[in-house]
Structure formats: structure tokens, C-alpha cells
Design a protein around this motif. Structure first.
Motif, PDB file in Angstrom:
ATOM      1  N   LEU A 273       0.815  -1.216   0.000  1.00 35.56           N
ATOM      2  CA  LEU A 273       0.000   0.000   0.000  1.00 35.56           C
ATOM      3  C   LEU A 273       0.850   1.268   0.000  1.00 35.56           C
ATOM      4  O   LEU A 273       0.315   2.375  -0.111  1.00 35.56           O
ATOM      5  CB  LEU A 273      -0.941   0.003   1.208  1.00 35.56           C
ATOM      6  N   GLY A 274       2.163   1.113   0.140  1.00 35.21           N
ATOM      7  CA  GLY A 274       3.056   2.263   0.061  1.00 35.21           C
ATOM      8  C   GLY A 274       3.104   3.138   1.289  1.00 35.21           C
ATOM      9  O   GLY A 274       3.284   4.360   1.196  1.00 35.21           O
ATOM     10  N   GLY A 275       2.960   2.543   2.462  1.00 33.10           N
ATOM     11  CA  GLY A 275       3.008   3.331   3.699  1.00 33.10           C
ATOM     12  C   GLY A 275       3.456   2.490   4.877  1.00 33.10           C
ATOM     13  O   GLY A 275       4.141   1.480   4.717  1.00 33.10           O
ATOM     14  N   LYS A 276       3.044   2.904   6.062  1.00 27.83           N
ATOM     15  CA  LYS A 276       3.427   2.216   7.293  1.00 27.83           C
ATOM     16  C   LYS A 276       2.197   1.874   8.111  1.00 27.83           C
ATOM     17  O   LYS A 276       1.286   2.695   8.258  1.00 27.83           O
ATOM     18  CB  LYS A 276       4.378   3.101   8.113  1.00 27.83           C
ATOM     19  N   ILE A 277       2.160   0.668   8.655  1.00 29.09           N
ATOM     20  CA  ILE A 277       1.058   0.218   9.506  1.00 29.09           C
ATOM     21  C   ILE A 277       1.631  -0.327  10.806  1.00 29.09           C
ATOM     22  O   ILE A 277       2.504  -1.206  10.783  1.00 29.09           O
ATOM     23  CB  ILE A 277       0.219  -0.889   8.822  1.00 29.09           C
ATOM     24  N   THR A 278       1.161   0.204  11.929  1.00 27.59           N
ATOM     25  CA  THR A 278       1.568  -0.289  13.234  1.00 27.59           C
ATOM     26  C   THR A 278       0.321  -0.760  13.984  1.00 27.59           C
ATOM     27  O   THR A 278      -0.612   0.023  14.186  1.00 27.59           O
ATOM     28  CB  THR A 278       2.261   0.805  14.069  1.00 27.59           C
ATOM     29  N   VAL A 279       0.289  -2.022  14.357  1.00 27.30           N
ATOM     30  CA  VAL A 279      -0.828  -2.540  15.156  1.00 27.30           C
ATOM     31  C   VAL A 279      -0.554  -2.142  16.606  1.00 27.30           C
ATOM     32  O   VAL A 279       0.380  -2.647  17.238  1.00 27.30           O
ATOM     33  CB  VAL A 279      -0.959  -4.071  15.022  1.00 27.30           C
ATOM     34  N   LYS A 280      -1.363  -1.219  17.121  1.00 30.13           N
ATOM     35  CA  LYS A 280      -1.113  -0.668  18.454  1.00 30.13           C
ATOM     36  C   LYS A 280      -1.654  -1.565  19.574  1.00 30.13           C
ATOM     37  O   LYS A 280      -0.970  -1.815  20.558  1.00 30.13           O
ATOM     38  CB  LYS A 280      -1.752   0.725  18.565  1.00 30.13           C
ATOM     39  N   SER A 281      -2.888  -2.023  19.401  1.00 27.20           N
ATOM     40  CA  SER A 281      -3.487  -2.871  20.433  1.00 27.20           C
ATOM     41  C   SER A 281      -4.787  -3.479  19.930  1.00 27.20           C
ATOM     42  O   SER A 281      -5.264  -3.153  18.841  1.00 27.20           O
ATOM     43  CB  SER A 281      -3.753  -2.067  21.717  1.00 27.20           C
ATOM     44  N   PHE A 282      -5.348  -4.347  20.744  1.00 25.13           N
ATOM     45  CA  PHE A 282      -6.648  -4.938  20.425  1.00 25.13           C
ATOM     46  C   PHE A 282      -7.415  -5.164  21.722  1.00 25.13           C
ATOM     47  O   PHE A 282      -6.844  -5.190  22.817  1.00 25.13           O
ATOM     48  CB  PHE A 282      -6.488  -6.260  19.664  1.00 25.13           C
ATOM     49  N   VAL A 283      -8.730  -5.332  21.575  1.00 28.57           N
ATOM     50  CA  VAL A 283      -9.581  -5.691  22.710  1.00 28.57           C
ATOM     51  C   VAL A 283     -10.459  -6.857  22.267  1.00 28.57           C
ATOM     52  O   VAL A 283     -11.032  -6.821  21.175  1.00 28.57           O
ATOM     53  CB  VAL A 283     -10.484  -4.523  23.157  1.00 28.57           C
ATOM     54  N   ARG A 284     -10.548  -7.870  23.101  1.00 29.34           N
ATOM     55  CA  ARG A 284     -11.392  -9.029  22.811  1.00 29.34           C
ATOM     56  C   ARG A 284     -12.293  -9.307  24.004  1.00 29.34           C
ATOM     57  O   ARG A 284     -11.815  -9.585  25.101  1.00 29.34           O
ATOM     58  CB  ARG A 284     -10.531 -10.267  22.526  1.00 29.34           C
ATOM     59  N   PHE A 285     -13.595  -9.191  23.808  1.00 32.68           N
ATOM     60  CA  PHE A 285     -14.575  -9.521  24.843  1.00 32.68           C
ATOM     61  C   PHE A 285     -15.299 -10.794  24.422  1.00 32.68           C
ATOM     62  O   PHE A 285     -15.804 -10.879  23.302  1.00 32.68           O
ATOM     63  CB  PHE A 285     -15.627  -8.409  25.002  1.00 32.68           C
ATOM     64  N   GLU A 286     -15.347 -11.760  25.310  1.00 30.73           N
ATOM     65  CA  GLU A 286     -16.153 -12.953  25.077  1.00 30.73           C
ATOM     66  C   GLU A 286     -17.285 -12.968  26.088  1.00 30.73           C
ATOM     67  O   GLU A 286     -17.058 -12.847  27.292  1.00 30.73           O
ATOM     68  CB  GLU A 286     -15.320 -14.230  25.191  1.00 30.73           C
ATOM     69  N   ARG A 287     -18.484 -13.112  25.589  1.00 32.39           N
ATOM     70  CA  ARG A 287     -19.676 -13.057  26.428  1.00 32.39           C
ATOM     71  C   ARG A 287     -19.582 -14.004  27.624  1.00 32.39           C
ATOM     72  O   ARG A 287     -19.328 -15.186  27.494  1.00 32.39           O
ATOM     73  CB  ARG A 287     -20.886 -13.449  25.573  1.00 32.39           C
ATOM     74  N   GLY A 288     -19.764 -13.422  28.816  1.00 28.40           N
ATOM     75  CA  GLY A 288     -19.854 -14.229  30.031  1.00 28.40           C
ATOM     76  C   GLY A 288     -18.547 -14.780  30.562  1.00 28.40           C
ATOM     77  O   GLY A 288     -18.552 -15.491  31.578  1.00 28.40           O
ATOM     78  N   GLU A 289     -17.392 -14.458  29.930  1.00 33.13           N
ATOM     79  CA  GLU A 289     -16.130 -15.023  30.410  1.00 33.13           C
ATOM     80  C   GLU A 289     -15.852 -14.535  31.829  1.00 33.13           C
ATOM     81  O   GLU A 289     -16.008 -13.366  32.151  1.00 33.13           O
ATOM     82  CB  GLU A 289     -14.976 -14.655  29.474  1.00 33.13           C
ATOM     83  N   GLY A 290     -15.489 -15.463  32.687  1.00 30.42           N
ATOM     84  CA  GLY A 290     -15.181 -15.118  34.068  1.00 30.42           C
ATOM     85  C   GLY A 290     -16.375 -15.065  34.997  1.00 30.42           C
ATOM     86  O   GLY A 290     -16.217 -14.917  36.208  1.00 30.42           O
ATOM     87  N   ILE A 291     -17.579 -15.207  34.449  1.00 29.66           N
ATOM     88  CA  ILE A 291     -18.784 -15.198  35.287  1.00 29.66           C
ATOM     89  C   ILE A 291     -19.134 -16.635  35.640  1.00 29.66           C
ATOM     90  O   ILE A 291     -19.261 -17.492  34.755  1.00 29.66           O
ATOM     91  CB  ILE A 291     -19.982 -14.543  34.573  1.00 29.66           C
ATOM     92  N   GLU A 292     -19.281 -16.900  36.902  1.00 23.57           N
ATOM     93  CA  GLU A 292     -19.634 -18.252  37.342  1.00 23.57           C
ATOM     94  C   GLU A 292     -21.114 -18.483  37.099  1.00 23.57           C
ATOM     95  O   GLU A 292     -21.971 -17.831  37.693  1.00 23.57           O
ATOM     96  CB  GLU A 292     -19.318 -18.437  38.833  1.00 23.57           C
ATOM     97  N   LYS A 293     -21.402 -19.428  36.210  1.00 18.57           N
ATOM     98  CA  LYS A 293     -22.792 -19.707  35.857  1.00 18.57           C
ATOM     99  C   LYS A 293     -23.428 -20.657  36.864  1.00 18.57           C
ATOM    100  O   LYS A 293     -22.770 -21.526  37.434  1.00 18.57           O
ATOM    101  CB  LYS A 293     -22.873 -20.320  34.458  1.00 18.57           C
ATOM    102  N   LYS A 294     -24.718 -20.481  37.047  1.00 12.82           N
ATOM    103  CA  LYS A 294     -25.466 -21.369  37.924  1.00 12.82           C
ATOM    104  C   LYS A 294     -25.558 -22.742  37.287  1.00 12.82           C
ATOM    105  O   LYS A 294     -25.888 -22.880  36.113  1.00 12.82           O
ATOM    106  CB  LYS A 294     -26.875 -20.806  38.157  1.00 12.82           C
TER     107      LYS A 294
END
Length: 309
Positions: A273-294
Motif C-alpha cells: 500500500l506504500g506506507g506504514k502500519i503499526t498494530v497498536k493494540s486490540f480488545v477481545r470480549f467474550e460473552r460471560g467469560e469469568g462469570i460463574e454460571k449457575k
């Protein structure tokens, strides 16, 4: 009896009722918490209060971008059935819109933001949505980017939401959308712990070295041809390199091109593409992760119902 802002917050957490209604309830009950709850029930908010104690581990994640601003939001409900309803998904999208436009600092600040097309706050609207949808609802978390180029991705109808944030130089932002989608899908599928090897904190790195050293020493003790310490140390460093490849997005193998790292793929796209790309960060949310289900036991539930008749 006087009451404080902390009392108002506590009552909101206990009942899922909006801040203003909680303040009115405490005023009417002269600061008495139990009487304030009764006051809220008398005003028709009892159903919402009863539902507030239920475990909400289902729901949806919404990731959206407008211009340079991106947001990902997780809102939980009790059942997958409710999560798929139009009313619930409309609420999720509306809250995501508030995060985009109002830039709240945290969930408490979000609760005080004005709800779209309404004079009520998000916190005041929440118990109303509880009553309409019929389940406990929890606005759990959100993340927001307002600089660089952000690309969103939703996996499996809201089970996973991802934002990838990039810094782009000399390239039309629209030209990196495909790259951003590919990176989002990689994050969704592989769930990396870090964006780049440089992001791995020293404590994590030290712990991993300790683990790998223990493994190597144990292998060496069982070996018929034990290796000298300096060789073991080199082996451990090689395994640390493997750790980066398994846990850091940029060092992972790119899922669409075997034998090529994400870092190398991004560099190739930038060169094309003739330029520069820097991947700075990402966020990933998964529904209900870490919640203790009944844990439901259908047989016990039926037996209890029969015994109660």
C-alpha cells in the motif's frame, strides 16, 4: 436520617434501579435503606429489584466504529433466548452508541449518560429494560478507542467482539479495513494474551522462564545423556520464543498464510500500500467469560416443584 452518595450507589446496586429514583427513594424514606427498597417496590420497580440478584452470564457483545472512534460493549442477561430478542439487541446497540458519543470514563459514568432519544439516563433506563425484557440485565464492561484506525468484528452473533486499533501513515484508512478484519478474526479465534512481545510484562516473562527451566531440568534429570547448564539455558530461551508465538498476536503465525507471522504479513501489506502500519493494540470480549454460571440440575428442579405442590 441523612444519606450519602455512597448510599445512593449501594441502593442502585441492590435494586438495579436508576440513580435518580434511588435518590428519591432515600429522600422519601429519610435514608432508611429497607424503607427505600419498599418505596421503590411500591412505585412498580419490584420486579426489577427481584431480578437483580439473578446470575446474568448470557447476553451479547457489540463492537462498532464511527469515524475514528470505536467501541466494544458487553451486556449480560440470564438466558440465550432473551439475548436473541430484538428488544435486548436494541438496548445493546443503544448503549454502544452512548459509549461512542459520550466517552464515559467507566461503567458508573456510563450510567449517568443520557440514553439515546430519551431524557433518562442509561442507569434510569436499565430497570425499565429489565421489566420489559423480563430478566436481570448487567452492563458489564466496555472499551473505547478514539485515535488511529479501528476495525470492529463480531463473531457468532455477539458471542465474541473484537476491536483492532492501528496507526497508519501514508495510507488511506479505508485500504486497511480488510487487514483489520483479518487481524480481528485471528484475535477472535486464537485469543492472544498480548499484542506484541514487547507488551509481555517482566513478571509474566520471569514466571514463564521459571516454568520452562523447571521442565527442562526435569527432562535433563531423566535423560541418559544430560546436557550442560548453558545448553539448558539456550533451550529455555528457545521455548520462550515459542511462548511469544503462542501468546502474542504479532508473533503468531498468520492464520491465512502458513509459515508467515502476523508481523511479517502486516509489513507486506504496508509495503504493498506504500506506507506504514503499526498494530497498536486490540480488545477481545467474550460473552460471560469469568462469570460463574449457575449449575442447573433439571431432575432436582422437577423434584422440588413436585414436593412443593
Amino acid at each position: 436520617m441523612a444519606f450519602t452518595a455512597a448510599d445512593v450507589k449501594k441502593l442502585r446496586e441492590m435494586t438495579n434501579v436508576g440513580m435518580m429514583d434511588c435518590k428519591k427513594a432515600l429522600t422519601a424514606s429519610e435514608g432508611d435503606m429497607d424503607k427505600a427498597i419498599e418505596w421503590l417496590r411500591e412505585k412498580g420497580l419490584a420486579a426489577a429489584a427481584k431480578k437483580s440478584g439473578r446470575i446474568a452470564a448470557e447476553g451479547a457483545v457489540c463492537a462498532v466504529v464511527k469515524g475514528n472512534v470505536g467501541a466494544v460493549v458487553e451486556i449480560n442477561c440470564e438466558t440465550d433466548f432473551a439475548a436473541q430478542s430484538d428488544k435486548f439487541m436494541e438496548f445493546v446497540r443503544d448503549v454502544a452508541e452512548v459509549v461512542l458519543t459520550a466517552a464515559p470514563a467507566d461503567v458508573d459514568a456510563l450510567m449517568n449518560c443520557t440514553y439515546p432519544n430519551s431524557t433518562q439516563t442509561v442507569g434510569e433506563m436499565l430497570p425499565e429494560k429489565v421489566l420489559v425484557i423480563g430478566e436481570n440485565l448487567q452492563i458489564r464492561r466496555f472499551h473505547r478507542y478514539e485515535t488511529g484506525v479501528t476495525v470492529p468484528y463480531i463473531h457468532m452473533g455477539g458471542r465474541i467482539g473484537v476491536l483492532v486499533n492501528m496507526e497508519v501513515e501514508g495510507i488511506d484508512p479505508a485500504a486497511v479495513t480488510e487487514l483489520g478484519k483479518d487481524l480481528c478474526m485471528q484475535v477472535a479465534a486464537m485469543n492472544p494474551s498480548f499484542c506484541d512481545r514487547a507488551d509481555v510484562d517482566q513478571a509474566t516473562l520471569d514466571k514463564e522462564k521459571e516454568i520452562q527451566m523447571a521442565i527442562a531440568m526435569n527432562e535433563n534429570e531423566k535423560s541418559d545423556r544430560p546436557k550442560p547448564q548453558q545448553i539448558i539455558e539456550k533451550m529455555v530461551m528457545g521455548r520462550i520464543g515459542k511462548y511469544y508465538e503462542e501468546n502474542c498476536l504479532m508473533q503468531m503465525e498468520f492464520v491465512k498464510e502458513k509459515g508467515v507471522s502476523v508481523e511479517k504479513h502486516v509489513a507486506e501489506v504496508a509495503k504493498t500500500l506504500g506506507g506504514k502500519i503499526t498494530v497498536k493494540s486490540f480488545v477481545r470480549f467474550e460473552r460471560g467469560e469469568g462469570i460463574e454460571k449457575k449449575q442447573e440440575n433439571f431432575a432436582e428442579e422437577v423434584a422440588a416443584q413436585i414436593a412443593g405442590k
